[in-house]
Structure formats: C-alpha cells, structure tokens
Design an enzyme around this catalytic site. Structure first.
Site, PDB file in Angstrom:
ATOM      1  N   LEU A   1       0.870  -1.174   0.000  1.00  0.00           N
ATOM      2  CA  LEU A   1       0.000   0.000   0.000  1.00  0.00           C
ATOM      3  C   LEU A   1       0.906   1.222   0.000  1.00  0.00           C
ATOM      4  O   LEU A   1       1.964   1.216   0.638  1.00  0.00           O
ATOM      5  CB  LEU A   1      -0.898   0.029   1.248  1.00  0.00           C
ATOM      6  CG  LEU A   1      -1.923  -1.090   1.422  1.00  0.00           C
ATOM      7  CD1 LEU A   1      -2.658  -0.912   2.754  1.00  0.00           C
ATOM      8  CD2 LEU A   1      -2.922  -1.121   0.276  1.00  0.00           C
ATOM      9  N   ASP A   2       0.494   2.278  -0.695  1.00  0.00           N
ATOM     10  CA  ASP A   2       1.261   3.516  -0.668  1.00  0.00           C
ATOM     11  C   ASP A   2       1.402   4.022   0.764  1.00  0.00           C
ATOM     12  O   ASP A   2       0.579   3.712   1.633  1.00  0.00           O
ATOM     13  CB  ASP A   2       0.572   4.595  -1.506  1.00  0.00           C
ATOM     14  CG  ASP A   2       0.622   4.297  -2.995  1.00  0.00           C
ATOM     15  OD1 ASP A   2       1.441   3.465  -3.419  1.00  0.00           O
ATOM     16  OD2 ASP A   2      -0.172   4.912  -3.738  1.00  0.00           O
ATOM     17  N   ARG A   3       2.423   4.813   1.006  1.00  0.00           N
ATOM     18  CA  ARG A   3       2.661   5.363   2.341  1.00  0.00           C
ATOM     19  C   ARG A   3       1.404   6.033   2.899  1.00  0.00           C
ATOM     20  O   ARG A   3       1.037   5.839   4.060  1.00  0.00           O
ATOM     21  CB  ARG A   3       3.809   6.384   2.294  1.00  0.00           C
ATOM     22  CG  ARG A   3       4.123   7.008   3.654  1.00  0.00           C
ATOM     23  CD  ARG A   3       4.969   8.269   3.503  1.00  0.00           C
ATOM     24  NE  ARG A   3       6.318   7.972   3.075  1.00  0.00           N
ATOM     25  CZ  ARG A   3       7.407   8.100   3.855  1.00  0.00           C
ATOM     26  NH1 ARG A   3       7.284   8.513   5.100  1.00  0.00           N
ATOM     27  NH2 ARG A   3       8.602   7.834   3.377  1.00  0.00           N
TER      28      ARG A   3
ATOM     29  N   THR B   1      -1.745   5.567   2.043  1.00  0.00           N
ATOM     30  CA  THR B   1      -2.945   4.733   2.050  1.00  0.00           C
ATOM     31  C   THR B   1      -3.065   3.979   3.370  1.00  0.00           C
ATOM     32  O   THR B   1      -2.128   3.309   3.810  1.00  0.00           O
ATOM     33  CB  THR B   1      -2.925   3.730   0.888  1.00  0.00           C
ATOM     34  OG1 THR B   1      -2.792   4.444  -0.342  1.00  0.00           O
ATOM     35  CG2 THR B   1      -4.201   2.916   0.853  1.00  0.00           C
TER      36      THR B   1
ATOM     37  N   ARG C   1      -5.254   6.075  -8.099  1.00  0.00           N
ATOM     38  CA  ARG C   1      -4.938   7.499  -8.169  1.00  0.00           C
ATOM     39  C   ARG C   1      -4.975   7.995  -9.614  1.00  0.00           C
ATOM     40  O   ARG C   1      -5.502   9.077  -9.897  1.00  0.00           O
ATOM     41  CB  ARG C   1      -3.576   7.764  -7.535  1.00  0.00           C
ATOM     42  CG  ARG C   1      -3.539   7.428  -6.046  1.00  0.00           C
ATOM     43  CD  ARG C   1      -2.140   7.309  -5.499  1.00  0.00           C
ATOM     44  NE  ARG C   1      -1.441   8.584  -5.491  1.00  0.00           N
ATOM     45  CZ  ARG C   1      -0.170   8.720  -5.125  1.00  0.00           C
ATOM     46  NH1 ARG C   1       0.525   7.657  -4.718  1.00  0.00           N
ATOM     47  NH2 ARG C   1       0.404   9.911  -5.146  1.00  0.00           N
TER      48      ARG C   1
END
Length: 231
Positions: free
Chosen positions: A56-58, A60, A162
């Site tokens: 997961l992105d930082r 998220t 995104r």
C-alpha cells in the site's frame, strides 16, 4: 504507535493489519520508520517475522495482508497475481463525477524524467507498453464539491486508483501530491476498506478496516455496508 493494537485478522498463517496512513511498507530512502521496524511486535509467538504480501502507498491506510510463513506467502502472492483476491477501497475525489458508477479500463505505464521523477500515466493506445488496469467504482456520497467513492480494482498496478481517478473520472484524489493539488503536508485520501482472500478448504480471510478519521473530518460518514464480494 503499536501496530499490534491494529490487527483486523489473525490466525496461524495470516495477519491483516489496519495500516496507518504515513507508514511506508518498505524502508524509505530517507531512513524514516517503516513496517519493517514493527515486525518484531507482530510475531505473536512465532520465531519468524511476518512478510508483507502486497503493498500500500505510504499515505494509504487500511487492510494490509502479512503472511506468517514462507509457504503461506507464496500462496497468497499467487492469489494476488491470479486476481483471486477481492479488494475494496474508499477514496475522496476532489470533484463529483456525473454518473453514479462504472468501470475504468485504462492500461497504465510508468514514465520518468530527471526533472520531475517518475509517475504513472494512462496508456489507452499501448504506445508506452502499458499494463492492463481495470477498476470498478461507485459514488457513495457528495459533500461540498467532493465525493466519496468505493473502488473495486481487478488489477493491482502501482498508483492504479490514483491515476484512474484523475484520467478516468477527471478528478484527482484529495490531498494527492503527485496527481492532484496536494503537497508534502497533505495526505492522499485513499483507504483499503476490505480484503477477502479465499483459502479452500480453509475458511477465507475476511477483514474490514474502520472508516478513517480523515474522511470524517471532511464531513463524510461511514457507508451503510460493504459492497458484495465478486463470485
């Protein structure tokens, strides 16, 4: 911050963690803390540290699957690669789509430059050898020119939701510093709401993460219920 207090699912081969926003999964280049710094507290009696199965992105928050042994890690990794995992995300868009839902089928490619770094872009005609990316979405609520959406991605490309929000729906996610109007002081409002991993003959892994306070702060309330799992 104790990640051991944020467990959504736990058994002998899997952990689902409610990852907080701001915590990267992989160690960042700047040397700041990441998930790796918390793995010892997530052993729960096992000798091995658990291993993240996906990323997961930082920014998220929400459901992150960890495997507690190498065999389970391999099975779960294959499940993601074979699109056998049901994933649901909540996001706040900086705008309101006209329709109430649909499907975005837009391949994604990575571009980079010395000046701007790298980012993902839509590649509808395959000119940049983009990889297939499909996201289903539905609009749940609108508040003051913003909208709460639920995404159900079939694929798991980097920055997929995104870019699909920006190029597929015409609006970036609130707070996104790369594809929207955010900056280093904002958070991209994306939340991994629900995760289901089938494990025949074992019962499936099912986890749901609480509705984020950052969404509540913008006037949104928790949706009435999760969307049904794909058959």
């Amino acid at each position: 911050m104790l990640l051991s207090d944020r467990i959504l699912f736990l058994d002998g081969e899997a952990i689902v963690l409610d990852k907080p926003a701001g915590l990267p999964v992989d160690p960042p280049r700047d040397g700041s803390l990441s998930l790796e710094n918390h793995l010892d507290s997530l052993r729960f009696g096992f000798k091995r540290w658990p291993l993240a199965v996906h990323r997961l992105d930082r920014d998220t928050s929400g459901c992150l699957l960890l495997a507690r042994n190498p065999k389970a890690h391999g099975r779960f990794t294959r499940a993601f690669e074979e699109r056998a995992v049901d994933k649901q995300y909540l996001a706040i868009l900086d705008g309101v789509p006209e329709s109430d839902g649909g499907t975005i089928d837009l391949p994604l490619a990575k571009i980079s430059s010395a000046e701007a770094g790298w980012r993902m872009v839509g590649d509808p005609h395959g000119t940049q050898r983009g990889k297939a990316a499909v996201s289903h979405w539905e609009k749940l609520a609108t508040v003051e020119g913003r909208s709460l959406l639920r995404f159900r991605p079939e694929t798991g490309r980097t920055h997929q939701l995104r870019v699909h929000a920006l190029e597929g729906l015409g609006f970036p996610l609130v707070g996104d510093p790369v594809y929207g109007l955010g900056n280093s002081a904002t958070r991209t409002l994306l939340h991994a709401e629900r995760l289901v991993v089938k494990r025949d003959p074992k019962p499936p892994i099912i986890a749901e993460a609480p509705f984020p306070d950052a969404f509540v702060a913008l006037g949104f309330t928790e949706p009435a219920g999760a969307a049904p799992t794909r058959g």
